[in-house]
Design an enzyme around this catalytic site. Structure first.
Site, mmCIF file in Angstrom:
data_model
loop_
_atom_site.group_PDB
_atom_site.id
_atom_site.type_symbol
_atom_site.label_atom_id
_atom_site.label_comp_id
_atom_site.label_asym_id
_atom_site.label_seq_id
_atom_site.Cartn_x
_atom_site.Cartn_y
_atom_site.Cartn_z
ATOM 1 N N LYS A 130 17.384 -95.077 -8.371
ATOM 2 C CA LYS A 130 16.666 -94.337 -9.388
ATOM 3 C C LYS A 130 15.381 -95.077 -9.124
ATOM 4 C CE LYS A 130 16.936 -91.779 -13.194
ATOM 5 N NZ LYS A 130 17.703 -91.010 -13.597
ATOM 6 N N ASP A 170 13.865 -86.240 -13.326
ATOM 7 C CA ASP A 170 14.334 -86.833 -14.678
ATOM 8 C C ASP A 170 13.242 -86.835 -15.554
ATOM 9 O OD1 ASP A 170 16.484 -89.092 -15.458
ATOM 10 O OD2 ASP A 170 14.852 -89.650 -16.333
ATOM 11 N N THR A 214 22.662 -80.307 -15.819
ATOM 12 C CA THR A 214 23.055 -81.297 -16.446
ATOM 13 C C THR A 214 23.483 -81.019 -17.993
ATOM 14 O OG1 THR A 214 21.450 -82.582 -15.229
ATOM 15 C CG2 THR A 214 22.124 -83.679 -17.237
#
Ligand code: NDP
Length: 450
Positions: A130, A170, A214
């Site tokens: 990440k 994100d 998502t």
């Protein structure tokens, strides 16, 4: 969260606290996993002997770098960039980049840690990582965002690649930012390495369904949870979805397609309540095309209410899908949801429920799908994008969505069966943590001491 941590795991946890001071979100994420995996260690003593847990808790590599850029007034700005390459036992590091002022190492490590198990649950060959920056894209011009992204990639490019580390979006990183970063990567490396980033535009190597994945995936996961509770469905259910970004928008879209009604969504300033059902086209117009705030919704829909500083979890619903950020549902919110008749919670966001909130959901025995299982559809479809890039192919929307739906069904089944096998029937926290952990631990054990 479901079991008590045994004494040896307590020692590991204390060590994590000591070695990573002040990183509270990271501590929370590690704790939740350690509380679940006790029973696995009795079954696989080799994991304990090989110190697999201690090794998993320590990232393989952590990169922190300076990101200087110039704003539209010509003033120099300095942000901090991060990439945590957490675990490569199952494949190249894979996980998004977050641009938000709250980003610091503890947030990136919590997200990277969660990502390891989430990616393992997808069954696809991807490790966990990440990254991000404390840069705030809100209120910045396109040119400022471009200059920031170019500067960010000017350092990041040397650490990533389609077989090493593959970032995606994100919070604060969508198609626009991925495009700027891909352009700069291509320029710096003189390579058209499509699989180095996912979430790309459809005209240059992106995958259909990645934008929706998502939210769609989280909704498919809830659909499976409802089915498992006794042939229940979304049909006619009242739902609330926090946030109004990428995950929230496509969660709303799929809920409506499956017959549910979404009566509230939000952003970090307030909540929109629309009893007639949220007008998704309007939300898309405001948020995706015009980059405006959700409060502007009521300019166009006079019957709807905007609650400035409001709490979306006070709006009664049968299904709640937190899709904004970490720790957005606390113990009180969870108790209120249950009291108001909520029967299912599916986390589109990462770690949106505090440990106290999770306890309320588990004690009430409602269907609670933790993020690392419920929102795995995003990264799974990123892996499908990588497959298409590797074969220079592009699949249809219908085919890709079917693959996503099947993956979510398999993740649900895996979590359900694993929870049952380890004595916690119906507990998806235990199921997800154990199923994800076993896959990674087995691979790590095969690789020797690395
Ligand atoms: P976006 O940036 O598209 O949207 C984020 C939304 O959440 C915005 O509406 C934002 O409101 C709101 N939000 C962000 N921070 C806060 C806060 N501190 N308090 C209240 N609301 C907040 O991000 P995504 O939709 O991509 O991500 C949402 C969540 O889903 C995150 O937890 C992310 O980690 C997770 N996730 C995302 C995936 C993806 O594919 N994008 C994959 C898996 C998980 P505002 O505009 O006011 O900031």
């Amino acid at each position: 969260m479901a079991n008590k941590m045994d004494e040896k795991l307590q020692v590991v946890y204390q060590d994590v606290l000591k070695r990573n001071p002040g990183e509270v979100e990271f501590h929370q994420a590690v704790r939740e996993v350690l509380e679940s995996i006790g029973p696995v260690l009795s079954k696989y003593p080799e994991f304990r002997e090989g110190k697999i847990i201690e090794r998993i808790a320590e990232p393989e590599r952590q990169i922190i770098f300076r990101v200087p850029w110039q704003d539209d007034r010509g003033e120099v700005q300095i942000n901090r960039g991060f990439r945590v390459q957490y675990n490569s036992a199952l494949g190249p590091y894979k996980g998004g980049l977050r641009f938000h002022p709250s980003v610091y190492l503890g947030i990136v490590k919590f997200l990277g840690f969660e990502q390891i198990f989430k990616n393992a649950l997808t069954g696809l060959p991807i490790g966990g990582g990440k990254g991000g920056s404390d840069f705030d894209p809100k209120g910045k011009s396109d040119n400022e965002v471009m200059r920031f992204c170019q500067s960010f990639m000017t350092e990041l490019w040397r650490h990533i690649g389609d077989v090493t580390d593959v970032p995606a979006g994100d919070i604060g990183v969508g198609g626009r930012e991925i495009g700027y970063m891909f352009g700069q990567f291509k320029r710096l490396t003189a390579r058209y390495e499509a699989g180095v980033l996912t979430g790309k535009g459809l005209d240059y190597g992106g995958s259909l369904v990645r934008t929706e994945a998502t939210g769609y995936g989280a909704t498919f996961f809830v659909q499976e949870m409802l089915k498992a509770r006794g042939a229940d469905t979304f049909e006619g259910k009242t739902c609330t979805v926090s946030g109004s970004g990428n995950v929230a928008i496509y969660t709303i879209e799929k809920i409506v397609q499956l017959g549910g009604k979404v009566v509230a969504c939000s952003d970090s300033n307030g909540v929109i309540v629309d009893e007639k059902g949220i007008d998704l086209e309007l939300v898309k117009q405001l948020k995706e095309r015009e980059r405006r705030r959700i409060k502007d919704y009521v300019e166009y829909r006079k019957h709807a209410k905007y609650l400035h500083g409001g709490n979306i979890w006070e709006v009664p619903c049968q299904v709640a899908m937190p899709s904004a950020t970490q720790n957005e549902i606390n113990g009180k919110d969870a108790a209120l949801l249950v009291k108001n008749g909520c029967i299912a919670v599916g986390e589109g966001a990462n770690m949106p429920t505090t440990p106290e909130g999770i306890k309320v959901f588990l004690d009430a025995k409602i269907a609670y799908g933790p993020g690392k299982a419920a929102n795995a559809g995003g990264v799974a479809t990123s892996a499908l994008e990588m497959q298409q890039n590797a074969t220079r192919d592009s699949w249809t929307f219908e085919y890709t969505e079917k693959r996503l739906a099947n993956i979510m069904k398999t993740i649900h089944q895996n979590c359900w069966e694993t929870a049952e096998e380890f004595g916690s029937k119906g507990n998806y926290v235990v199921g997800a943590n154990i199923a994800g952990f076993i896959r990674v631990a087995k691979a790590m054990a095969s690789h020797g001491l690395v």
